[in-house]
Design a protein around this motif. Sequence first.
Motif, PDB file in Angstrom:
ATOM      1  N   ASP A 206       0.817  -1.172   0.028  1.00 60.49           N
ATOM      2  CA  ASP A 206       0.024  -0.112  -0.160  1.00 60.49           C
ATOM      3  C   ASP A 206       0.824   1.071  -0.138  1.00 60.49           C
ATOM      4  O   ASP A 206       0.523   2.168  -0.573  1.00 60.49           O
ATOM      5  N   ALA A 207       2.034   1.170   0.818  1.00 58.15           N
ATOM      6  CA  ALA A 207       2.747   2.526   1.029  1.00 58.15           C
ATOM      7  C   ALA A 207       3.558   2.472  -0.268  1.00 58.15           C
ATOM      8  O   ALA A 207       4.024   3.822  -0.492  1.00 58.15           O
ATOM      9  N   ALA A 208       3.774   1.492  -0.888  1.00 57.19           N
ATOM     10  CA  ALA A 208       4.767   1.412  -2.073  1.00 57.19           C
ATOM     11  C   ALA A 208       3.894   2.319  -3.566  1.00 57.19           C
ATOM     12  O   ALA A 208       4.482   2.344  -4.665  1.00 57.19           O
ATOM     13  N   GLN A 209       2.811   2.561  -3.206  1.00 54.43           N
ATOM     14  CA  GLN A 209       1.915   2.961  -4.387  1.00 54.43           C
ATOM     15  C   GLN A 209       2.437   4.379  -4.687  1.00 54.43           C
ATOM     16  O   GLN A 209       2.913   5.275  -3.882  1.00 54.43           O
ATOM     17  N   ALA A 210       2.408   4.895  -6.022  1.00 50.88           N
ATOM     18  CA  ALA A 210       2.796   6.151  -6.321  1.00 50.88           C
ATOM     19  C   ALA A 210       2.013   7.191  -5.847  1.00 50.88           C
ATOM     20  O   ALA A 210       0.729   6.957  -5.594  1.00 50.88           O
ATOM     21  N   ASP A 211       2.300   8.501  -5.690  1.00 49.54           N
ATOM     22  CA  ASP A 211       1.495   9.514  -5.291  1.00 49.54           C
ATOM     23  C   ASP A 211       0.240   9.588  -5.920  1.00 49.54           C
ATOM     24  O   ASP A 211       0.304   9.435  -7.497  1.00 49.54           O
ATOM     25  N   PRO A 212      -0.797   9.534  -5.585  1.00 47.76           N
ATOM     26  CA  PRO A 212      -2.183   9.765  -6.248  1.00 47.76           C
ATOM     27  C   PRO A 212      -2.244  11.021  -7.292  1.00 47.76           C
ATOM     28  O   PRO A 212      -1.609  11.935  -7.073  1.00 47.76           O
ATOM     29  N   PRO A 213      -2.875  10.492  -8.371  1.00 48.25           N
ATOM     30  CA  PRO A 213      -3.104  11.731  -9.496  1.00 48.25           C
ATOM     31  C   PRO A 213      -3.500  13.113  -8.958  1.00 48.25           C
ATOM     32  O   PRO A 213      -4.416  13.129  -7.830  1.00 48.25           O
ATOM     33  N   GLY A 214      -2.684  14.119  -9.380  1.00 48.03           N
ATOM     34  CA  GLY A 214      -3.076  15.473  -8.766  1.00 48.03           C
ATOM     35  C   GLY A 214      -2.377  15.899  -7.497  1.00 48.03           C
ATOM     36  O   GLY A 214      -2.773  16.866  -6.939  1.00 48.03           O
ATOM     37  N   SER A 215      -1.883  14.879  -6.801  1.00 46.32           N
ATOM     38  CA  SER A 215      -1.049  15.330  -5.432  1.00 46.32           C
ATOM     39  C   SER A 215      -0.022  16.306  -5.510  1.00 46.32           C
ATOM     40  O   SER A 215       0.081  17.179  -4.755  1.00 46.32           O
ATOM     41  N   LEU A 216       0.740  16.290  -6.593  1.00 44.18           N
ATOM     42  CA  LEU A 216       1.757  17.476  -6.962  1.00 44.18           C
ATOM     43  C   LEU A 216       0.897  18.719  -7.273  1.00 44.18           C
ATOM     44  O   LEU A 216       1.402  19.787  -6.865  1.00 44.18           O
ATOM     45  N   ARG A 217      -0.089  18.724  -8.135  1.00 38.10           N
ATOM     46  CA  ARG A 217      -0.691  19.895  -8.458  1.00 38.10           C
ATOM     47  C   ARG A 217      -1.380  20.414  -7.094  1.00 38.10           C
ATOM     48  O   ARG A 217      -1.379  21.683  -6.906  1.00 38.10           O
ATOM     49  N   LEU A 218      -1.722  19.596  -6.125  1.00 37.68           N
ATOM     50  CA  LEU A 218      -2.310  20.049  -4.682  1.00 37.68           C
ATOM     51  C   LEU A 218      -1.131  20.955  -3.949  1.00 37.68           C
ATOM     52  O   LEU A 218      -1.520  21.840  -3.178  1.00 37.68           O
ATOM     53  N   LEU A 219       0.053  20.019  -4.012  1.00 40.58           N
ATOM     54  CA  LEU A 219       1.028  20.815  -3.532  1.00 40.58           C
ATOM     55  C   LEU A 219       1.433  22.145  -3.883  1.00 40.58           C
ATOM     56  O   LEU A 219       1.653  23.255  -3.144  1.00 40.58           O
ATOM     57  N   TYR A 220       1.378  22.421  -5.089  1.00 34.16           N
ATOM     58  CA  TYR A 220       1.502  23.610  -5.898  1.00 34.16           C
ATOM     59  C   TYR A 220       0.621  24.691  -5.495  1.00 34.16           C
ATOM     60  O   TYR A 220       0.751  25.748  -5.274  1.00 34.16           O
ATOM     61  N   THR A 221      -0.681  24.086  -5.571  1.00 41.15           N
ATOM     62  CA  THR A 221      -1.829  25.105  -5.051  1.00 41.15           C
ATOM     63  C   THR A 221      -1.637  25.608  -3.579  1.00 41.15           C
ATOM     64  O   THR A 221      -1.708  26.643  -3.216  1.00 41.15           O
ATOM     65  N   PHE A 222      -0.975  24.776  -2.652  1.00 43.67           N
ATOM     66  CA  PHE A 222      -0.979  25.008  -1.368  1.00 43.67           C
ATOM     67  C   PHE A 222       0.271  25.962  -1.299  1.00 43.67           C
ATOM     68  O   PHE A 222       0.287  26.897  -0.640  1.00 43.67           O
ATOM     69  N   GLU A 223       1.302  25.681  -2.018  1.00 41.92           N
ATOM     70  CA  GLU A 223       2.543  26.530  -1.998  1.00 41.92           C
ATOM     71  C   GLU A 223       2.022  27.940  -2.581  1.00 41.92           C
ATOM     72  O   GLU A 223       2.463  28.912  -1.926  1.00 41.92           O
ATOM     73  N   PHE A 224       1.272  28.228  -3.627  1.00 41.55           N
ATOM     74  CA  PHE A 224       0.913  29.442  -4.169  1.00 41.55           C
ATOM     75  C   PHE A 224      -0.048  30.101  -2.919  1.00 41.55           C
ATOM     76  O   PHE A 224       0.310  31.468  -2.873  1.00 41.55           O
ATOM     77  N   ALA A 225      -0.988  29.525  -2.559  1.00 46.52           N
ATOM     78  CA  ALA A 225      -2.000  30.173  -1.383  1.00 46.52           C
ATOM     79  C   ALA A 225      -1.001  30.329  -0.338  1.00 46.52           C
ATOM     80  O   ALA A 225      -1.678  31.501   0.190  1.00 46.52           O
ATOM     81  N   PHE A 226      -0.157  29.893   0.178  1.00 44.30           N
ATOM     82  CA  PHE A 226       0.641  30.011   1.306  1.00 44.30           C
ATOM     83  C   PHE A 226       1.253  31.464   1.127  1.00 44.30           C
ATOM     84  O   PHE A 226       1.457  32.278   1.935  1.00 44.30           O
ATOM     85  N   VAL A 227       2.260  31.316   0.032  1.00 47.07           N
ATOM     86  CA  VAL A 227       2.997  32.521  -0.425  1.00 47.07           C
ATOM     87  C   VAL A 227       2.251  33.871  -0.397  1.00 47.07           C
ATOM     88  O   VAL A 227       2.590  34.806   0.093  1.00 47.07           O
ATOM     89  N   PHE A 228       1.236  33.675  -1.295  1.00 44.30           N
ATOM     90  CA  PHE A 228       0.122  34.725  -1.312  1.00 44.30           C
ATOM     91  C   PHE A 228      -0.253  35.463   0.090  1.00 44.30           C
ATOM     92  O   PHE A 228      -0.171  36.417   0.088  1.00 44.30           O
ATOM     93  N   ALA A 229      -0.913  34.369   0.923  1.00 46.63           N
ATOM     94  CA  ALA A 229      -1.435  34.806   1.993  1.00 46.63           C
ATOM     95  C   ALA A 229      -0.437  35.574   3.120  1.00 46.63           C
ATOM     96  O   ALA A 229      -0.803  36.425   3.623  1.00 46.63           O
ATOM     97  N   THR A 230       0.783  34.985   2.981  1.00 51.13           N
ATOM     98  CA  THR A 230       1.919  35.635   3.975  1.00 51.13           C
ATOM     99  C   THR A 230       2.347  36.820   3.245  1.00 51.13           C
ATOM    100  O   THR A 230       2.488  37.877   4.009  1.00 51.13           O
ATOM    101  N   ILE A 231       2.818  36.862   1.993  1.00 47.85           N
ATOM    102  CA  ILE A 231       3.318  37.963   1.390  1.00 47.85           C
ATOM    103  C   ILE A 231       2.689  39.071   1.348  1.00 47.85           C
ATOM    104  O   ILE A 231       3.003  40.271   1.284  1.00 47.85           O
ATOM    105  N   ILE A 232       1.335  39.037   1.072  1.00 41.61           N
ATOM    106  CA  ILE A 232       0.414  40.227   0.993  1.00 41.61           C
ATOM    107  C   ILE A 232       0.553  41.116   2.102  1.00 41.61           C
ATOM    108  O   ILE A 232       0.209  42.350   1.819  1.00 41.61           O
ATOM    109  N   SER A 233       0.771  41.013   3.215  1.00 38.39           N
ATOM    110  CA  SER A 233       0.939  41.738   4.290  1.00 38.39           C
ATOM    111  C   SER A 233       2.317  42.383   4.486  1.00 38.39           C
ATOM    112  O   SER A 233       2.153  43.498   5.236  1.00 38.39           O
ATOM    113  N   PHE A 234       3.329  42.004   3.835  1.00 35.18           N
ATOM    114  CA  PHE A 234       4.514  42.663   3.815  1.00 35.18           C
ATOM    115  C   PHE A 234       4.689  44.045   3.162  1.00 35.18           C
ATOM    116  O   PHE A 234       5.314  44.943   3.759  1.00 35.18           O
ATOM    117  N   PRO A 235       4.266  44.539   1.934  1.00 41.75           N
ATOM    118  CA  PRO A 235       4.425  45.705   1.423  1.00 41.75           C
ATOM    119  C   PRO A 235       4.110  47.065   2.475  1.00 41.75           C
ATOM    120  O   PRO A 235       4.871  47.981   2.142  1.00 41.75           O
TER     121      PRO A 235
END
Length: 394
Positions: A206-235
Amino acid sequence: MTVEPLARPVGAAGLDRRQVHAIAGCYFVASFAALGLPPYLTEILPGLGDHDGRWAGLLYIAPTVFTALGAPLWGRLADRFGQKRLLLRAQLGLAVSFLLAGAADSLPAFTIALVLQGFLGGTFSATNGYLASALDGSRLSKALTLMQGSARASLVAAPILVGALSPWIDPHRQYLVMALLPLTAAVLLSFLPEPIRPAAAPVDGDAAQADPPGSLRLLYTFEFAFVFATIISFPYLITLVQQRLPGVNGTVAGFLFALPHLVYLIAAGRVHAAVEARPRTGLALGFALVALGLAGHAPADSLLTFVLTRTVLGLGMTFGLVCLAVLAAEAARGRAPGRMFGTRETVSKCGAVAAGLAAALANGSSGPAAPVVTGTAAALAAALLALLTRRSPR
């Protein structure tokens, strides 16, 4: 910040603890000019013909934009020609661009230097790709957490050092001095080995299964949202603090700006131990804390309330950055690290650019408190998404 342990058994593939800390140190010193000099653009540009500093905002994000454009290319080349070679290229690219920026005698020449800084640099993704080629699993996520600590430390220390040197060396000419830092880092990194990815340990079916489809896209989505939400308060944070706390001095305002990064340096190691087994839950908590911290900026009207809200924001940043490091380490299994971390860098920089534009629009329409309201909404939406997906296969 302490993240333990990174040591490996003798003869095992990968990097030992001293090598990982050396890499973090090289990233720290190479980041000084890139992070410490942009806040002084309004002082640099009048000497280049832009007397009102009206191009400061555009030039501030120029390296970020071109880092985003160049990162996927450099990542693919790293997978093809070796992570170490492309990491050295990134450090040398920074050194060349800093020399050009320090020697520029016109606004167009200085602009070209900043564009080259973004396109030829990309040391963060190159460093992460190098680490991902040598480490795996928990050891990789700890190393990525350490790299973020290096970035936070540089973000805190660099503007202070630049300001301290300003009475003796003009910030514009400090680019020439700062070029020595990535050059020195390149020399030190040249002594490190070309990494060999360690073989994955045997795992269940079970653990040897490859990442489920879309998991990398979800990581990128979280990355974008996190950077956006934190950086927006800086300027516009300094403007908001000065508006709410009349007469506050620059040292206090700078401390409030740096406080979330200081929280990360103190707490990242403990947070990693707490969330390593449940990164999606930790990420949801991180986004919720970011939302709470940002929301607290709107009514804040005293030094104590600003300290509390910035501390909460710092805890949210810590949980978010650490959990993203754990998720990235999981996603890196079986993938070409250069391409993956290059794409992640692009997504992150796009989030930063989007945050800067959104902050400018919000500030222009409703004042310096408006960007934190926008960031609060983005963080709450991302927290909900993290909660809904926290039970997804890892």
